[in-house]
Write an enzyme that holds these catalytic residues in place. Structure first.
Site, PDB file in Angstrom:
ATOM      1  N   LYS A  28       0.820  -1.214   0.000  1.00 21.38           N
ATOM      2  CA  LYS A  28       0.000   0.000   0.000  1.00 21.38           C
ATOM      3  C   LYS A  28       0.852   1.262   0.000  1.00 21.38           C
ATOM      4  CE  LYS A  28      -2.604   1.166   3.610  1.00 21.38           C
ATOM      5  NZ  LYS A  28      -3.731   1.408   4.534  1.00 21.38           N
ATOM      6  N   SER A  29       1.907   1.274   0.807  1.00 19.76           N
ATOM      7  CA  SER A  29       2.759   2.462   0.888  1.00 19.76           C
ATOM      8  C   SER A  29       3.390   2.777  -0.470  1.00 19.76           C
ATOM      9  CB  SER A  29       3.858   2.252   1.933  1.00 19.76           C
ATOM     10  OG  SER A  29       3.314   2.127   3.219  1.00 19.76           O
ATOM     11  N   ARG A 129      -9.231  12.081  12.791  1.00 20.08           N
ATOM     12  CA  ARG A 129      -7.800  11.926  13.035  1.00 20.08           C
ATOM     13  C   ARG A 129      -7.061  13.265  12.958  1.00 20.08           C
ATOM     14  NH1 ARG A 129      -5.697   6.930   9.521  1.00 20.08           N
ATOM     15  NH2 ARG A 129      -3.834   7.331  10.766  1.00 20.08           N
ATOM     16  N   ASP A 327       2.106  -0.588  12.170  1.00 19.69           N
ATOM     17  CA  ASP A 327       0.802  -1.093  11.739  1.00 19.69           C
ATOM     18  C   ASP A 327       0.579  -2.562  12.114  1.00 19.69           C
ATOM     19  OD1 ASP A 327      -0.149   1.279  10.623  1.00 19.69           O
ATOM     20  OD2 ASP A 327       0.837   0.881   8.710  1.00 19.69           O
ATOM     21  N   ARG A 403      -7.329  -3.007  10.250  1.00 15.46           N
ATOM     22  CA  ARG A 403      -6.370  -3.891  10.912  1.00 15.46           C
ATOM     23  C   ARG A 403      -6.946  -4.496  12.201  1.00 15.46           C
ATOM     24  NH1 ARG A 403      -2.297  -3.362   7.509  1.00 15.46           N
ATOM     25  NH2 ARG A 403      -1.812  -1.287   6.695  1.00 15.46           N
TER      26      ARG A 403
END
Length: 450
Positions: A28-29, A129, A327, A403
């Protein structure tokens, strides 16, 4: 409640051993960064293996809104016809980043040194956030942010008309903040310098160099000093995205705790700034091996084999390792529940401001499943119950966090009683094939409302 529709509960229970190959999605990064830098290059960047989860798709749409030509060719193959550094145009509408903290923070950096306004929003989780950690350093370039209290989304970022180069020391380890500053520095004159006391994932530095930017990293007594020369002409690239180690963590960890399991996860990126989980698992006594080690597109990679490991022991995870596995702490805590003794996880305050407060979410869910957990502001401890020792039997709140949902579904595969998450829809943001992939390995899922 899900930010993308009605909640969909999902439960998992103990069943067959997990066996076979787990072809997890692309990293993903790297996928986010490939789209963004491709849009800032001059010409066509070709990408294969792109993660086609909601987070990355939202970033692709944002690049199109800023003027790049972004095309999907199917099967993870994409092309991006970039507009060059300095070539972005003001978007006609609001940029919706869905659930992606990485996407919105990188995008803020990318537009911070352009003389126009960009408005960002997201789902209920993302809009809660904190964004000041990014907008504060971007203000040093001359950008101005106007948003809700606490710097929360929806937020409008007015880019700097005459940006100045910045020298910035990150107050907390954060690859997102570092990368946002570097992306802003691309369209600023002179040298932009970022200093970080603890090494964070370096995908941005590697990819910026690959696209032709002049960037260097010096390791000093104070930490890493990254220097970027502004206003380069980026050269389009052909990028093969390796598979995501954060996604690989779920089938790997599930195999370690489900009796009789043997799972191979091919072609996983093993960038040293991302591989802390696998190092930690091996220290706990996990039967985890690297096969066919190699390099893919400038990133180290290997095939990972994970086998059921009934004799794992709790350890103290070094706090300096947190940045390389931030993560992965939710799924690590699940493995810790099936180990012997206490697993101590200090230096993880960053988990409090992820898609959810991940320390609280995991602590509450694990306790509901019969596991003893202690926690503080920047630490937590899980007292393991040994192989097969977790009672389970709870319904856990996923809190709009992919997650958290996947971690508890993995726990249910090895606990005495099934475990249900109240909403599995957030999983699509990063791992849209999770349910099918784990099912193919032998996991048993049930949709109560189906």
């Amino acid at each position: 409640m899900s930010g993308h529709g009605d909640p969909v509960p999902l439960s998992s229970r103990k069943g067959n051993p997990l066996r076979g190959e787990a072809h997890v999605p692309g990293d993903k990064s790297i996928s986010h960064r490939a789209l963004i830098l491709g849009a800032m290059a001059v010409g066509e960047t070709k990408i294969t293996g792109l993660l086609e989860g909601q987070d990355v798709l939202d970033t692709g749409r944002a690049m199109a809104a800023l003027g790049a030509d972004v095309v999907s060719h199917g099967g993870g193959a994409w092309s991006v016809h970039g507009v060059g550094v300095g070539g972005f145009s003001e978007p006609d509408g609001v940029i919706d980043c869905g659930n992606s903290g990485t996407g919105v923070r990188l995008l803020m950096g990318a537009v911070a040194t352009y003389p126009f306004a960009t408005t960002f929003t997201g789902d209920a989780s993302l809009n809660g956030r904190p964004m000041a950690r990014v907008t504060d350093p971007l203000a040093l370039f001359g950008a101005q942010a106007v948003g809700r209290s606490g710097g929360r989304l929806p937020l409008t970022l007015v880019g700097a008309a005459d940006p100045v180069p910045v020298r910035y020391a990150t107050p907390v380890p954060s690859a997102q903040v570092k990368s946002a500053v570097l992306l802003a520095g691309l369209n600023a004159p002179g040298e932009t310098v970022v200093m970080e006391r603890e090494a964070t994932r370096d995908h941005s530095e590697r990819m910026l160099s690959g696209f032709g930017a002049t960037i260097s990293t010096d390791v000093t007594d104070e930490g890493r000093v990254i220097t970027l020369q502004g206003r380069p002409e980026l050269t389009p690239q052909t990028i093969a995205v390796p598979r995501d180690p954060s996604s690989a963590a779920f089938p790997v960890c599930a195999a370690l705790i489900v009796e009789g399991s043997d799972v191979l996860v091919p072609n996983i990126g093993l960038n040293p700034t991302r591989a802390g989980l696998f190092e930690t698992l091996r220290e706990m006594g996990a039967d985890l091996t690297y096969e066919n080690e190699r390099e893919e597109g400038g990133e180290p990679a290997a095939d990972l084999r994970a086998r059921f490991s009934p004799d794992m022991k709790g350890i103290r995870v070094p706090p300096e390792r947190a940045a390389s596995m931030i993560d992965e702490y939710p799924i690590l805590s699940v493995v810790a529940a099936f180990a012997e003794g206490v697993t101590d996880m200090p230096g993880v305050a960053e988990l409090r401001v992820k898609e959810s407060d991940r320390i609280d979410a995991m602590a509450q869910g694990l306790r509901a499943c019969g596991v003893t957990v202690e926690d503080g502001e920047d630490w937590w401890k899980v007292t393991g119950m040994g192989a097969g020792g977790v009672p389970g039997g709870a319904t856990v709140a996923a809190r709009l966090d992919h997650r958290i949902a996947m971690a508890f579904l993995c726990l249910g595969m090895a606990s005495a009683k099934p475990v249900m998450v109240d909403d599995a829809t957030p999983i699509a943001t990063s791992f849209p094939i999770f349910e099918r992939l784990m099912g193919d390995l032998g996991a048993t899922f049930t949709r109560p409302n189906a």
